[in-house]
Design a protein around this motif. Structure first.
Motif, short mmCIF file in Angstrom:
data_model
loop_
_atom_site.label_atom_id
_atom_site.label_comp_id
_atom_site.label_asym_id
_atom_site.label_seq_id
_atom_site.Cartn_x
_atom_site.Cartn_y
_atom_site.Cartn_z
N GLU A 148 50.17 13.92 38.41
CA GLU A 148 49.16 14.97 38.64
C GLU A 148 47.87 14.66 37.88
O GLU A 148 46.78 14.76 38.43
N THR A 191 46.09 11.58 39.55
CA THR A 191 45.60 11.76 40.91
C THR A 191 44.57 12.89 41.01
O THR A 191 43.75 12.89 41.91
N GLU A 192 44.63 13.84 40.09
CA GLU A 192 43.72 14.99 40.11
C GLU A 192 42.68 14.91 38.99
O GLU A 192 42.03 15.92 38.69
N MET A 193 42.53 13.74 38.41
CA MET A 193 41.65 13.57 37.27
C MET A 193 40.25 14.15 37.52
O MET A 193 39.68 14.80 36.65
N SER A 210 39.34 16.52 39.59
CA SER A 210 39.26 17.93 39.97
C SER A 210 39.77 18.88 38.90
O SER A 210 39.53 20.08 38.98
N LEU A 211 40.47 18.38 37.89
CA LEU A 211 40.93 19.23 36.80
C LEU A 211 39.81 19.41 35.80
O LEU A 211 39.12 18.45 35.44
N ASP A 212 39.63 20.65 35.31
CA ASP A 212 38.66 20.81 34.24
C ASP A 212 39.29 20.33 32.94
O ASP A 212 40.50 20.08 32.86
N GLU A 249 42.36 22.29 31.60
CA GLU A 249 43.57 22.08 32.40
C GLU A 249 44.18 20.71 32.08
O GLU A 249 45.39 20.59 31.91
N PHE A 250 43.32 19.69 32.04
CA PHE A 250 43.78 18.34 31.74
C PHE A 250 44.45 18.31 30.37
O PHE A 250 45.57 17.81 30.23
#
Length: 64
Positions: A15, A18-20, A22-24, A27-28
């Motif tokens: 996650e 792949t979502e680097m 789009s995550l703030d 969240e990261f």
């Protein structure tokens, strides 16, 4: 917080990588902090490779 098993941590690694984009940051960081040192190193390497590819050089942060 309960310790996550290997499969759960593997899922977080996927996650995060792949979502680097789009995550703030919060969240990261929240997900990253749930990982053990081995999984954090895997994410760190993936982030490094992403940056290398984005810049076009694996030496972008060297002092040379």
């Amino acid at each position: 917080m309960a310790k996550l098993n290997k499969m759960q941590q593997d899922g977080i690694v996927v996650e995060l990588l792949t979502e680097m984009g789009s995550l703030d940051e919060d969240e990261f960081d929240e997900l990253y902090e749930q990982l053990d040192a081995e999984h954090q190193a895997e994410v760190d390497q993936g982030v490094r490779e992403f940056a290398d590819n984005a810049v076009g050089s694996e030496h972008w942060d060297s002092d040379d």
